[in-house]
Design an enzyme around this catalytic site. Sequence first.
Site, short mmCIF file in Angstrom:
data_model
loop_
_atom_site.label_atom_id
_atom_site.label_comp_id
_atom_site.label_asym_id
_atom_site.label_seq_id
_atom_site.Cartn_x
_atom_site.Cartn_y
_atom_site.Cartn_z
N SER A 7 14.39 22.57 54.76
CA SER A 7 13.63 23.70 54.38
C SER A 7 12.45 23.49 53.75
CB SER A 7 14.53 24.60 53.62
OG SER A 7 13.92 25.87 53.03
N HIS A 32 12.88 24.28 58.95
CA HIS A 32 13.19 25.63 58.48
C HIS A 32 12.23 26.34 57.70
CE1 HIS A 32 16.68 28.53 57.76
NE2 HIS A 32 16.24 28.46 56.45
N ASP A 34 11.53 29.46 55.25
CA ASP A 34 12.11 30.69 54.61
C ASP A 34 11.19 31.70 54.20
OD1 ASP A 34 15.02 30.06 54.39
OD2 ASP A 34 14.08 28.18 52.94
N MET A 36 10.28 35.21 52.97
CA MET A 36 10.80 36.33 51.79
C MET A 36 9.87 37.29 51.52
SD MET A 36 12.85 33.94 49.29
CE MET A 36 13.63 32.33 49.77
N HIS A 65 13.29 31.69 59.24
CA HIS A 65 14.60 32.51 58.79
C HIS A 65 13.96 33.60 57.86
CE1 HIS A 65 17.82 32.49 55.26
NE2 HIS A 65 17.73 33.82 56.07
N MET A 67 14.02 36.75 55.67
CA MET A 67 14.73 37.57 54.49
C MET A 67 14.01 38.69 54.29
SD MET A 67 15.90 33.93 52.86
CE MET A 67 14.63 32.97 53.73
N MET A 136 24.90 32.07 55.62
CA MET A 136 24.43 31.83 54.33
C MET A 136 25.30 31.18 53.32
SD MET A 136 21.19 32.24 54.52
CE MET A 136 20.89 31.59 52.91
N GLY A 141 17.27 34.01 48.62
CA GLY A 141 16.26 34.28 47.75
C GLY A 141 15.82 32.80 46.82
N ASP A 174 23.39 27.31 55.68
CA ASP A 174 21.89 27.38 54.77
C ASP A 174 22.29 27.55 53.14
OD1 ASP A 174 19.70 27.53 53.63
OD2 ASP A 174 18.88 29.22 54.96
#
Length: 224
Positions: A7, A32, A34, A36, A65, A67, A136, A141, A174
């Site tokens: 990640s 990966h 992330d 957010m 991913h 979020m 998860m 976060g 993850d």
Amino acid sequence: MIELAPSILSADFARLAEQVESAAAGGAAVIHCDVMDGHFVPNLTIGPPVVKALRKVTGLPLDCHLMIENPDEFIPAFAEAGADWVSVHQEACVHLNRTLQLVRDHQMQAGVVINPATPVETLTEVLAMVDYVLVMSVNPGFGAQKFLPGSVHKIRRLAELRRQRGLNYRVEVDGGIALNTVAEVVRAGAEILVAGNAVFGKGDPKQNAEKLLKAATEAALEKV
Ligand code: DX5
Ligand code: ZN
């Protein structure tokens, strides 16, 4: 077949290409990313422009991913940026079936994610339409949080449901994956291992990835 998905959340963003290259040299199979939005999770990170930049410097699949709230609004932009896999949270999608179909309609692999407080049973109606399920093992976060062992039984359950129903989604995990937690999740049936801090936190990403992959592969052999 175990795959490592470093990640970039814990990578040095000023040297992203170099860091990704180093993780790839250490055996990473997927990168990966992330994403957010400061609403679904209490943090802000990257969006399609960073995915687009990464697309130019790596041939590895980009696993995005999301979020974020209202992922439907951004799925086309991630496809356009060059994302290969997109996962959305069960908790963020009122019309989960429609959202997963949208990912598939954009010729990307579709994944569904569950938070630590969400049971596997909430996914029974969509398991047949996903390429992977992401469990998860921390509350999403932030990177470098402590692994929550309650995720292990969910990984096991997903592997069992797949067998029972003759499906072929893969199970990704993850959060908090490191040398001291990787064996447990692999033995439970996790096949795609996300790791941020353990790969990019300190030291050399190539060596860190190699060590983690070796520990995971050994645990997979024990399983048989
Ligand atoms: C957490 C992110 C993770 C995170 C994992 O919200 O979804 O992908 O980067 O980081 P580590 O491996 O450091 O727990
Ligand atoms: Zn993630």
